[in-house]
Structures are given as C-alpha cells and as structure tokens.
Write a protein that holds these residues in place. Structure first.
Motif, PDB file in Angstrom:
ATOM      1  N   MET A   1       2.163  -7.204   4.373  1.00  0.00           N
ATOM      2  CA  MET A   1       2.705  -5.925   3.934  1.00  0.00           C
ATOM      3  C   MET A   1       4.196  -5.922   4.250  1.00  0.00           C
ATOM      4  SD  MET A   1       1.978  -1.988   5.171  1.00  0.00           S
ATOM      5  CE  MET A   1       0.443  -1.789   4.271  1.00  0.00           C
ATOM      6  N   VAL A   2       5.013  -5.573   3.273  1.00  0.00           N
ATOM      7  CA  VAL A   2       6.470  -5.575   3.434  1.00  0.00           C
ATOM      8  C   VAL A   2       6.959  -4.148   3.651  1.00  0.00           C
ATOM      9  CG1 VAL A   2       8.674  -6.137   2.362  1.00  0.00           C
ATOM     10  CG2 VAL A   2       6.681  -7.623   1.989  1.00  0.00           C
ATOM     11  N   VAL A   3       7.759  -3.970   4.709  1.00  0.00           N
ATOM     12  CA  VAL A   3       8.286  -2.645   5.051  1.00  0.00           C
ATOM     13  C   VAL A   3       9.806  -2.727   5.172  1.00  0.00           C
ATOM     14  CG1 VAL A   3       8.243  -0.732   6.695  1.00  0.00           C
ATOM     15  CG2 VAL A   3       6.176  -2.121   6.347  1.00  0.00           C
ATOM     16  N   GLY A   4      10.487  -1.974   4.338  1.00  0.00           N
ATOM     17  CA  GLY A   4      11.939  -1.839   4.477  1.00  0.00           C
ATOM     18  C   GLY A   4      12.227  -0.508   5.157  1.00  0.00           C
ATOM     19  N   VAL A   5      12.697  -0.574   6.390  1.00  0.00           N
ATOM     20  CA  VAL A   5      12.895   0.650   7.171  1.00  0.00           C
ATOM     21  C   VAL A   5      14.224   1.278   6.783  1.00  0.00           C
ATOM     22  CG1 VAL A   5      12.924   1.652   9.480  1.00  0.00           C
ATOM     23  CG2 VAL A   5      11.591  -0.417   9.040  1.00  0.00           C
TER      24      VAL A   5
ATOM     25  N   ASP B   1       1.257   3.528  13.792  1.00  0.00           N
ATOM     26  CA  ASP B   1      -0.097   3.919  13.407  1.00  0.00           C
ATOM     27  C   ASP B   1      -0.297   3.927  11.896  1.00  0.00           C
ATOM     28  OD1 ASP B   1      -0.839   4.201  16.051  1.00  0.00           O
ATOM     29  OD2 ASP B   1      -0.441   6.353  16.107  1.00  0.00           O
ATOM     30  N   THR B   2       0.662   4.518  11.158  1.00  0.00           N
ATOM     31  CA  THR B   2       0.482   4.605   9.712  1.00  0.00           C
ATOM     32  C   THR B   2       0.542   3.231   9.045  1.00  0.00           C
ATOM     33  OG1 THR B   2       2.866   5.023   9.391  1.00  0.00           O
ATOM     34  CG2 THR B   2       1.422   6.943   9.585  1.00  0.00           C
ATOM     35  N   VAL B   3       1.463   2.388   9.506  1.00  0.00           N
ATOM     36  CA  VAL B   3       1.592   1.058   8.918  1.00  0.00           C
ATOM     37  C   VAL B   3       0.395   0.184   9.271  1.00  0.00           C
ATOM     38  CG1 VAL B   3       2.943  -1.073   8.923  1.00  0.00           C
ATOM     39  CG2 VAL B   3       4.103   1.141   8.808  1.00  0.00           C
ATOM     40  N   LYS B   4      -0.010   0.182  10.534  1.00  0.00           N
ATOM     41  CA  LYS B   4      -1.142  -0.643  10.950  1.00  0.00           C
ATOM     42  C   LYS B   4      -2.417  -0.231  10.226  1.00  0.00           C
ATOM     43  CE  LYS B   4      -4.289  -1.758  14.711  1.00  0.00           C
ATOM     44  NZ  LYS B   4      -4.602  -3.080  14.166  1.00  0.00           N
ATOM     45  N   ALA B   5      -2.645   1.071  10.122  1.00  0.00           N
ATOM     46  CA  ALA B   5      -3.869   1.549   9.476  1.00  0.00           C
ATOM     47  C   ALA B   5      -3.950   1.075   8.027  1.00  0.00           C
ATOM     48  CB  ALA B   5      -3.931   3.070   9.547  1.00  0.00           C
ATOM     49  N   GLU B   6      -2.836   1.163   7.312  1.00  0.00           N
ATOM     50  CA  GLU B   6      -2.849   0.748   5.917  1.00  0.00           C
ATOM     51  C   GLU B   6      -2.941  -0.770   5.784  1.00  0.00           C
ATOM     52  OE1 GLU B   6      -3.061   1.575   1.861  1.00  0.00           O
ATOM     53  OE2 GLU B   6      -3.284   2.827   3.660  1.00  0.00           O
ATOM     54  N   ALA B   7      -2.230  -1.491   6.647  1.00  0.00           N
ATOM     55  CA  ALA B   7      -2.300  -2.952   6.616  1.00  0.00           C
ATOM     56  C   ALA B   7      -3.711  -3.428   6.933  1.00  0.00           C
ATOM     57  CB  ALA B   7      -1.302  -3.549   7.608  1.00  0.00           C
ATOM     58  N   ALA B   8      -4.363  -2.775   7.885  1.00  0.00           N
ATOM     59  CA  ALA B   8      -5.736  -3.137   8.239  1.00  0.00           C
ATOM     60  C   ALA B   8      -6.683  -2.802   7.086  1.00  0.00           C
ATOM     61  CB  ALA B   8      -6.151  -2.415   9.518  1.00  0.00           C
ATOM     62  N   ARG B   9      -6.499  -1.658   6.468  1.00  0.00           N
ATOM     63  CA  ARG B   9      -7.358  -1.261   5.347  1.00  0.00           C
ATOM     64  C   ARG B   9      -7.268  -2.264   4.201  1.00  0.00           C
ATOM     65  NH1 ARG B   9      -7.377   1.260   0.512  1.00  0.00           N
ATOM     66  NH2 ARG B   9      -5.107   1.443   0.403  1.00  0.00           N
TER      67      ARG B   9
ATOM     68  N   ARG C   1      -6.474  -5.340   4.597  1.00  0.00           N
ATOM     69  CA  ARG C   1      -6.773  -6.666   5.162  1.00  0.00           C
ATOM     70  C   ARG C   1      -5.576  -7.620   5.068  1.00  0.00           C
ATOM     71  NH1 ARG C   1     -13.092  -7.711   3.271  1.00  0.00           N
ATOM     72  NH2 ARG C   1     -13.919  -5.791   4.226  1.00  0.00           N
ATOM     73  N   MET C   2      -4.415  -7.093   5.414  1.00  0.00           N
ATOM     74  CA  MET C   2      -3.214  -7.912   5.467  1.00  0.00           C
ATOM     75  C   MET C   2      -3.167  -8.684   6.782  1.00  0.00           C
ATOM     76  SD  MET C   2      -1.312  -7.280   2.676  1.00  0.00           S
ATOM     77  CE  MET C   2      -2.853  -7.367   1.769  1.00  0.00           C
ATOM     78  N   ASP C   3      -2.786  -9.943   6.720  1.00  0.00           N
ATOM     79  CA  ASP C   3      -2.626 -10.742   7.945  1.00  0.00           C
ATOM     80  C   ASP C   3      -1.519 -10.203   8.831  1.00  0.00           C
ATOM     81  OD1 ASP C   3      -4.536 -12.527   7.114  1.00  0.00           O
ATOM     82  OD2 ASP C   3      -3.100 -14.007   6.365  1.00  0.00           O
ATOM     83  N   ALA C   4      -0.426  -9.785   8.181  1.00  0.00           N
ATOM     84  CA  ALA C   4       0.782  -9.463   8.943  1.00  0.00           C
ATOM     85  C   ALA C   4       1.583  -8.370   8.258  1.00  0.00           C
ATOM     86  CB  ALA C   4       1.653 -10.709   9.107  1.00  0.00           C
ATOM     87  N   VAL C   5       2.506  -7.809   9.025  1.00  0.00           N
ATOM     88  CA  VAL C   5       3.486  -6.846   8.515  1.00  0.00           C
ATOM     89  C   VAL C   5       4.870  -7.428   8.746  1.00  0.00           C
ATOM     90  CG1 VAL C   5       4.489  -4.552   8.796  1.00  0.00           C
ATOM     91  CG2 VAL C   5       2.002  -4.856   8.997  1.00  0.00           C
ATOM     92  N   LEU C   6       5.672  -7.485   7.689  1.00  0.00           N
ATOM     93  CA  LEU C   6       7.078  -7.873   7.815  1.00  0.00           C
ATOM     94  C   LEU C   6       7.907  -6.614   7.664  1.00  0.00           C
ATOM     95  CD1 LEU C   6       9.034 -10.843   6.343  1.00  0.00           C
ATOM     96  CD2 LEU C   6       9.825  -8.515   5.856  1.00  0.00           C
ATOM     97  N   ALA C   7       8.676  -6.293   8.699  1.00  0.00           N
ATOM     98  CA  ALA C   7       9.494  -5.077   8.696  1.00  0.00           C
ATOM     99  C   ALA C   7      10.949  -5.424   8.985  1.00  0.00           C
ATOM    100  CB  ALA C   7       8.979  -4.084   9.735  1.00  0.00           C
ATOM    101  N   THR C   8      11.847  -4.897   8.171  1.00  0.00           N
ATOM    102  CA  THR C   8      13.282  -5.135   8.357  1.00  0.00           C
ATOM    103  C   THR C   8      13.993  -3.801   8.530  1.00  0.00           C
ATOM    104  OG1 THR C   8      13.284  -7.182   7.078  1.00  0.00           O
ATOM    105  CG2 THR C   8      15.392  -6.029   7.298  1.00  0.00           C
TER     106      THR C   8
END
Length: 207
Positions: A45-49, A90-98, A100-107
């Motif tokens: 999951m890609v997150v641009g902060v 919490d919001t990012v982890k919950a969605e990534a888990a739902r 079934r993403m291996d990882a979250v990349l956040a910049t």
C-alpha cells in the motif's frame, strides 16, 4: 600539447561531477532491518503523507504504477481510504490488513529551502531505540553525517520514505532523499521513485 589535453579532460571531468551533484535526487541514507526475514515484497500500500490532495494522488499513482510494472500488487491509499480519512497508524494498518498487503510504503516531507549542498552526501544512520513508540510516519534517528566539499546554497527538497511490515507494524526499511533544484513536483516524485525502486531491489525487497 598532451599535457594540456590531459588537463582539459581533468577539468571537464570535474565540471561534470559538480554539475551532476547539483541536480536530481540522491538517497542520502538507507537502512534495512538486519533481522527482517520476510523475503521479497509481493503487495504494497502506497501512502503519500501530504495535505495537498493533488500531490498525494500524483505521488501514489506514480509509485503504484512502478510497483505494478515490477509485478507487485499495489494500491494507492487515497483510492481505498478516500481523501477525507485521516492517515494514522490504525487507519492505514486496518486497510492494509483488510487488503492483505505485505507492506506499507509511506513518504513524508522533511524540509524544503535553500541550504548548503555537498558534492557527495554521506550519512550513516539507524533508527533510535525509541522508534517503536512513535507514530506511523515519524521516526527519530541517531545519525552521523559527513559532507565534504560544500558547493554552495541550492534549493533542496528532503523526503523520508519508510516501509513497514503490515503484520508486525515494524519498520523494515527506510531512506532519506534530497532533490536539488527540482523543476516540478512530478520531477521530484518520478526521480525519487526510480531511486527507491532501484534500492529496494538492491536490498532484496523487490525482485
């Protein structure tokens, strides 16, 4: 005559080094958790902060597209969470888990502005002992830096990119970057994406 030619080549070579170091994106430090044993990433999951939704969307689209080119399943957080959802652990982890993403990349953005730039940035770093207690995107680092041969002041954009394991929520990889005298936001994102992908491959997180 030969001596003069050799000196000219030397001067041209030095000029090329200086010009190269005054532009583009460089990763100024990189760290991978030596204890990580999860193998290659298959979904991210890609997150641009960013509070600027247009920039966040552009960032996430560029990275998702590049991951997909490499055979990695990727999703943009703005598409699955929506633009109004607050980005928290919490919001990012919950969605990534739902999903079934291996990882979250956040910049996230570290800084912008005029500063002294060195010819060859050299920073060694590792997360501090406190990193497990802070929020998803903000990590404290114990870093030692050395900047030989300052070249003068330039406009610099500094970003930090973190990769987290979805299941454990632990930081498994991080990098800081500097982009010197960028011409556009797209240039920053695309050049950063290229460097990040190459280094993730080098560090055996991408095939």
């Amino acid at each position: 005559m030969k001596k003069y030619t050799g000196s000219l080549y030397t001067l041209l070579g030095l000029a090329l080094v200086v010009l190269t170091s005054c532009g583009g994106t460089n990763l100024t430090y990189v760290w991978k958790d030596p204890r990580y044993g999860g193998g290659y990433l298959t979904s991210v999951m890609v997150v641009g902060v960013s509070e600027d939704l247009a920039r966040r969307r552009l960032f996430e689209e560029v990275f998702v597209r590049e991951f997909e080119k490499r055979g990695i399943k990727a999703v943009a957080s703005i598409k699955v969470l929506g633009p109004d959802t607050r980005l928290t652990r919490d919001t990012v982890k919950a969605e990534a888990a739902r999903l079934r993403m291996d990882a979250v990349l956040a910049t996230r953005l570290l800084s912008t502005g005029k500063e002294e730039i060195s010819q060859q940035p050299n920073i060694s770093t590792m997360p501090s002992a406190q990193y497990g207690n802070v929020d998803l995107y903000f990590y404290a680092f114990d870093a030692q830096s050395a900047y030989p041969g300052a070249l003068g002041k330039h406009y610099v954009v500094r970003l930090e990119t973190n990769v987290f394991d979805t299941d454990t929520e632990k930081l498994i990889w991080t990098a800081s970057s500097q982009t010197v005298e960028p011409e556009s936001v797209r240039e920053i994102i695309e050049s950063l994406c290229e460097d990040i992908m190459d280094r993730l491959h080098q560090d055996k997180l991408l095939r």
